[in-house]
Design an enzyme around this catalytic site. Structure first.
Site, PDB file in Angstrom:
ATOM      1  N   ASP A  86      -0.820  -8.732  -1.553  1.00 21.05           N
ATOM      2  CA  ASP A  86      -1.999  -7.873  -1.641  1.00 21.05           C
ATOM      3  C   ASP A  86      -1.627  -6.493  -2.154  1.00 21.05           C
ATOM      4  OD1 ASP A  86      -4.950  -7.327  -0.676  1.00 21.05           O
ATOM      5  OD2 ASP A  86      -3.734  -5.652   0.054  1.00 21.05           O
ATOM      6  N   ASN A  90       8.757  -9.578  10.476  1.00 20.63           N
ATOM      7  CA  ASN A  90       7.305  -9.719  10.588  1.00 20.63           C
ATOM      8  C   ASN A  90       6.853 -11.136  10.260  1.00 20.63           C
ATOM      9  OD1 ASN A  90       6.835  -7.033  11.359  1.00 20.63           O
ATOM     10  ND2 ASN A  90       6.696  -6.343   9.244  1.00 20.63           N
ATOM     11  N   TRP A 130       0.812  -1.219   0.000  1.00 23.81           N
ATOM     12  CA  TRP A 130       0.000   0.000   0.000  1.00 23.81           C
ATOM     13  C   TRP A 130       0.841   1.263   0.000  1.00 23.81           C
ATOM     14  CZ3 TRP A 130      -2.314   1.981   5.181  1.00 23.81           C
ATOM     15  CH2 TRP A 130      -2.943   3.216   4.978  1.00 23.81           C
ATOM     16  N   TRP A 134      -5.572  -5.417   7.637  1.00 26.23           N
ATOM     17  CA  TRP A 134      -4.489  -4.484   7.341  1.00 26.23           C
ATOM     18  C   TRP A 134      -4.160  -3.662   8.581  1.00 26.23           C
ATOM     19  CZ3 TRP A 134      -5.501   0.896   7.313  1.00 26.23           C
ATOM     20  CH2 TRP A 134      -6.833   1.289   7.181  1.00 26.23           C
ATOM     21  N   SER A 135      -2.942  -3.159   8.610  1.00 25.16           N
ATOM     22  CA  SER A 135      -2.411  -2.369   9.725  1.00 25.16           C
ATOM     23  C   SER A 135      -2.432  -3.123  11.047  1.00 25.16           C
ATOM     24  CB  SER A 135      -3.170  -1.042   9.859  1.00 25.16           C
ATOM     25  OG  SER A 135      -2.441  -0.129  10.638  1.00 25.16           O
ATOM     26  N   SER A 179     -13.839  -5.038   1.358  1.00 25.18           N
ATOM     27  CA  SER A 179     -12.931  -4.379   2.300  1.00 25.18           C
ATOM     28  C   SER A 179     -13.672  -3.267   3.023  1.00 25.18           C
ATOM     29  CB  SER A 179     -11.718  -3.806   1.563  1.00 25.18           C
ATOM     30  OG  SER A 179     -10.874  -3.086   2.444  1.00 25.18           O
ATOM     31  N   TYR A 204      -3.262   2.229  -5.380  1.00 23.27           N
ATOM     32  CA  TYR A 204      -1.966   2.469  -4.746  1.00 23.27           C
ATOM     33  C   TYR A 204      -0.986   3.060  -5.756  1.00 23.27           C
ATOM     34  CZ  TYR A 204      -3.753  -0.728  -1.102  1.00 23.27           C
ATOM     35  OH  TYR A 204      -4.504  -1.348  -0.133  1.00 23.27           O
TER      36      TYR A 204
END
Length: 334
Positions: free
Chosen positions: A49, A295, A21, A205-206, A152, A54
């Site tokens: 994704d 991550n 993103w 997300w996030s 989403s 974007y």
């Protein structure tokens, strides 16, 4: 890397999903973006994704180029449609049949693929009949341009109405992509129970709350130089909601929990969202390959009930839980 089914479908996705993103095509150079994709592949991530909006298509192009040469059947490529693209004409946004049909072709061209595994409605379109949107998605699936359809940031009622129409048209919604983290829990009250009932998973997300849950932002201190909070192109506006001293003080109480587990605070944050059994995958982004590697190490980390209770105790009433915070623009943005 571990894998989870996407909703009631037979599709599996990597529980750590690489997203681009705020990076590809805008925040970092293409070579660095490609290095991050290679690091994701090396870490066992197979699910990627992106979205047409974007960097106005550039993120899809960079991802397509970075994945060129990989066995297509070994990847799950996800993209989205809704927000304005192109020069911003009156039909360059929303979920009209025209915009969906033109957008899927543009996305496939930029991604250098014949199909995407999951095509997602990036928001709910209040200005297009839901029947028109669902019929267009059904035709995209029948044309072989997308294997599955998701949404989403849809509310529970919107998901229910969409699923009913989708089933009438011979397909199913399999996923919802909401914001979700220790600090942003608005989906727990309504969206998650409805999704469980209707056979959808969350692709969140996030999960690290724009980096706030990594612990690098400290109360009373200026944001670190080069961090997202200082980058107007990289999400500085969105992160502001979490840059409150009360929030940052509470987040620091998570550090001993992570230390006791032998993991980083960011890994704790990702493992926390994955502890929700309705979450199929957590989207992580990166501007450096080592961030991807770190991550990805959250995959397979199990948090027992005692740890989850300690997280709740540390954060207290700080997290946002109001279901009404799940919403889409009342009118299309051009």
């Amino acid at each position: 890397m571990e894998f989870r089914y996407l909703g009631d479908s037979g599709l599996k996705v990597s529980e750590i999903i690489y997203g681009n993103w705020l990076t590809h095509g805008s925040q970092v150079e293409n070579d660095a973006a490609t290095a991050c994709v290679r690091a994701a592949l090396d870490a066992g991530i197979t699910t990627f994704d992106t979205a047409d909006v974007y960097a106005n298509g550039k993120a899809e192009s960079v991802l397509g180029e970075a994945l060129k040469g990989e066995r297509r059947a070994s990847l799950e490529i996800l993209t989205k449609v809704y927000w304005p693209t192109g020069p911003g004409g009156p039909n360059d946004t929303g979920l009209s049949r025209k915009h969906i049909m033109e957008s899927i072709d543009g996305s496939l061209q930029r991604l250098q693929t014949d199909y995407v595994d999951l095509y997602q409605a990036h928001r709910y379109d209040h200005e297009t009949p839901l029947e028109e949107t669902m019929q267009a998605f059904a035709d995209v699936v029948r044309a072989g341009k997308a294997h599955y359809i998701g949404v989403s940031e849809w509310t529970a009622d919107q998901i229910r109405a969409g699923q009913e129409l989708a089933q009438d048209l011979g397909f199913r919604l399999v996923s919802n992509q909401p914001q979700y983290s220790m600090l942003w829990r608005v989906i727990e009250g309504e969206v998650v129970p409805t999704s469980r009932e209707l056979g959808l998973s969350q692709i969140v997300w996030s999960p690290i709350a724009q980096g706030v849950l990594s612990g690098k932002y400290e109360p009373g201190a200026a944001p670190p130089e080069g961090s997202r909070a200082t980058d107007e192109k990289g999400g500085a506006d969105m992160i502001k909601r979490f840059l409150d001293d009360e929030v940052l003080t509470a987040v620091q109480q998570l550090r001993p929990i992570a230390d006791d587990l032998g993991i980083t605070m960011a890994q704790l944050a990702v493992a926390w969202v994955l502890a929700n059994d309705n979450v199929a995958g957590a989207i992580v982004g990166a501007s450096r390959p080592e961030q991807v590697e770190s991550n990805a190490a959250a995959s397979g980390v199990t948090l027992d009930a005692d740890v989850l209770a300690k997280v709740d105790e540390a954060l207290g009433s700080i997290p946002t839980t109001d279901p009404s915070e799940t919403k889409s623009p009342p009118t299309r943005v051009v």
